[in-house]
Design an enzyme around this catalytic site. Sequence first.
Site, PDB file in Angstrom:
ATOM      1  N   LYS A   1     -24.822 -19.363 -28.947  1.00 15.95           N
ATOM      2  CA  LYS A   1     -24.197 -20.684 -28.735  1.00 15.95           C
ATOM      3  C   LYS A   1     -24.073 -20.992 -27.242  1.00 15.95           C
ATOM      4  O   LYS A   1     -24.454 -22.061 -26.796  1.00 15.95           O
ATOM      5  CB  LYS A   1     -22.782 -20.727 -29.356  1.00 15.95           C
ATOM      6  CG  LYS A   1     -22.745 -20.567 -30.843  1.00 15.95           C
ATOM      7  CD  LYS A   1     -21.316 -20.707 -31.385  1.00 15.95           C
ATOM      8  CE  LYS A   1     -20.354 -19.611 -30.940  1.00 15.95           C
ATOM      9  NZ  LYS A   1     -20.687 -18.264 -31.395  1.00 15.95           N
TER      10      LYS A   1
ATOM     11  N   ARG B   1     -13.675 -23.866 -34.605  1.00 17.10           N
ATOM     12  CA  ARG B   1     -13.838 -22.557 -35.236  1.00 17.10           C
ATOM     13  C   ARG B   1     -12.995 -22.416 -36.493  1.00 17.10           C
ATOM     14  O   ARG B   1     -13.055 -21.380 -37.150  1.00 17.10           O
ATOM     15  CB  ARG B   1     -13.423 -21.470 -34.249  1.00 17.10           C
ATOM     16  CG  ARG B   1     -14.581 -20.859 -33.468  1.00 17.10           C
ATOM     17  CD  ARG B   1     -13.992 -19.902 -32.465  1.00 17.10           C
ATOM     18  NE  ARG B   1     -14.842 -18.827 -32.103  1.00 17.10           N
ATOM     19  CZ  ARG B   1     -15.435 -18.699 -30.919  1.00 17.10           C
ATOM     20  NH1 ARG B   1     -15.327 -19.644 -30.008  1.00 17.10           N
ATOM     21  NH2 ARG B   1     -16.140 -17.636 -30.639  1.00 17.10           N
TER      22      ARG B   1
ATOM     23  N   ARG C   1     -25.168  -7.950 -23.290  1.00 16.70           N
ATOM     24  CA  ARG C   1     -24.849  -9.249 -22.690  1.00 16.70           C
ATOM     25  C   ARG C   1     -23.971  -9.076 -21.447  1.00 16.70           C
ATOM     26  O   ARG C   1     -23.032  -8.293 -21.452  1.00 16.70           O
ATOM     27  CB  ARG C   1     -24.116 -10.085 -23.738  1.00 16.70           C
ATOM     28  CG  ARG C   1     -23.599 -11.403 -23.234  1.00 16.70           C
ATOM     29  CD  ARG C   1     -23.352 -12.354 -24.362  1.00 16.70           C
ATOM     30  NE  ARG C   1     -22.140 -12.087 -25.117  1.00 16.70           N
ATOM     31  CZ  ARG C   1     -21.702 -12.868 -26.107  1.00 16.70           C
ATOM     32  NH1 ARG C   1     -22.384 -13.937 -26.452  1.00 16.70           N
ATOM     33  NH2 ARG C   1     -20.588 -12.567 -26.748  1.00 16.70           N
TER      34      ARG C   1
ATOM     35  N   ARG D   1     -18.189  -8.472 -20.963  1.00 18.03           N
ATOM     36  CA  ARG D   1     -16.923  -8.870 -21.589  1.00 18.03           C
ATOM     37  C   ARG D   1     -16.309  -7.715 -22.351  1.00 18.03           C
ATOM     38  O   ARG D   1     -16.989  -7.054 -23.121  1.00 18.03           O
ATOM     39  CB  ARG D   1     -17.178 -10.036 -22.558  1.00 18.03           C
ATOM     40  CG  ARG D   1     -17.294 -11.372 -21.877  1.00 18.03           C
ATOM     41  CD  ARG D   1     -17.796 -12.435 -22.794  1.00 18.03           C
ATOM     42  NE  ARG D   1     -17.133 -12.473 -24.094  1.00 18.03           N
ATOM     43  CZ  ARG D   1     -17.348 -13.411 -25.013  1.00 18.03           C
ATOM     44  NH1 ARG D   1     -18.201 -14.381 -24.757  1.00 18.03           N
ATOM     45  NH2 ARG D   1     -16.730 -13.381 -26.166  1.00 18.03           N
TER      46      ARG D   1
ATOM     47  N   ARG E   1     -14.819  -9.688 -35.062  1.00 14.18           N
ATOM     48  CA  ARG E   1     -15.140 -11.099 -34.791  1.00 14.18           C
ATOM     49  C   ARG E   1     -16.035 -11.670 -35.890  1.00 14.18           C
ATOM     50  O   ARG E   1     -15.909 -12.836 -36.259  1.00 14.18           O
ATOM     51  CB  ARG E   1     -15.802 -11.238 -33.408  1.00 14.18           C
ATOM     52  CG  ARG E   1     -14.771 -11.089 -32.280  1.00 14.18           C
ATOM     53  CD  ARG E   1     -15.394 -10.766 -30.947  1.00 14.18           C
ATOM     54  NE  ARG E   1     -16.293 -11.782 -30.438  1.00 14.18           N
ATOM     55  CZ  ARG E   1     -17.165 -11.558 -29.449  1.00 14.18           C
ATOM     56  NH1 ARG E   1     -17.236 -10.364 -28.887  1.00 14.18           N
ATOM     57  NH2 ARG E   1     -17.930 -12.520 -29.027  1.00 14.18           N
TER      58      ARG E   1
END
Length: 224
Positions: free
Chosen positions: A20, A95, A134, A167, A178
């Site tokens: 996203k 969300r 990431r 992160r 998540r």
Amino acid sequence: MVCTDQKYHILFLGPPGSGKGTYAERLAGELDLYHIATGDILREKVEKGDELAEAISSRIDKGELVPDEMIIGILKDVLSSEEILKGFSLDGFPRTMPQAKMLDAMVEEFCWDIDYIFYVWAEKDKIIERIVNRVQCENCGAVYNMEDNPPQNDSICDVCGHKMHHRPDDNKKVVQHRFEVYERDTAPVVEHYSSHPGFFKIYTGGPVGLAEAEMLSIIQGDSR
Ligand code: AMP
């Protein structure tokens, strides 16, 4: 009221790590839209020691969502800002169903159309691999992947030259949670928007440029 607004308003929905942020940022650049990433806004509040910092970071670190009232309040401020006149590329919101209802009400109030809803997806094992690799710029929030989309200069952001970091919620255990939260709270939002005429399901498990080109060709070839 007659709606005359010609700017694009684009939503990005999808599970954690589906891309996203990457595509919302790229399309914002291509189409000159205001890129809004609720995760980045929240992390910035934590970084700046905002009064909500502790409540926010305790949720993010565990892979929980922040409360609807909190994020809705934050988003209302953002959507009332000047930059919104450019149109927007919104990533990370809505969300939950209460958030979707708030957005639908604002769309009506401001006389916008949501032009496109890109639901991005890839296989779960690919996503987990991607999340583990990431990195994100500490300053501007640009997202890279050390495997298939690294910054040109190792740990320095191509966009603003600041350092990158990994992160803390991008680890396997928190990511698993998540995903559960996504299934419980966000999958109904995808269902809610799935009959919208601008809803498109885009596979993001291939090269970044491919999915981006698909989205741009949908927009550019749209004769609605
Ligand atoms: P993201 O950067 O979009 O992956 O978001 C990181 C984290 O920020 C999420 O796991 C949530 O804890 C929080 N967050 C971001 N957007 C929202 C939202 N719309 N509602 C609730 N929590 C959010």
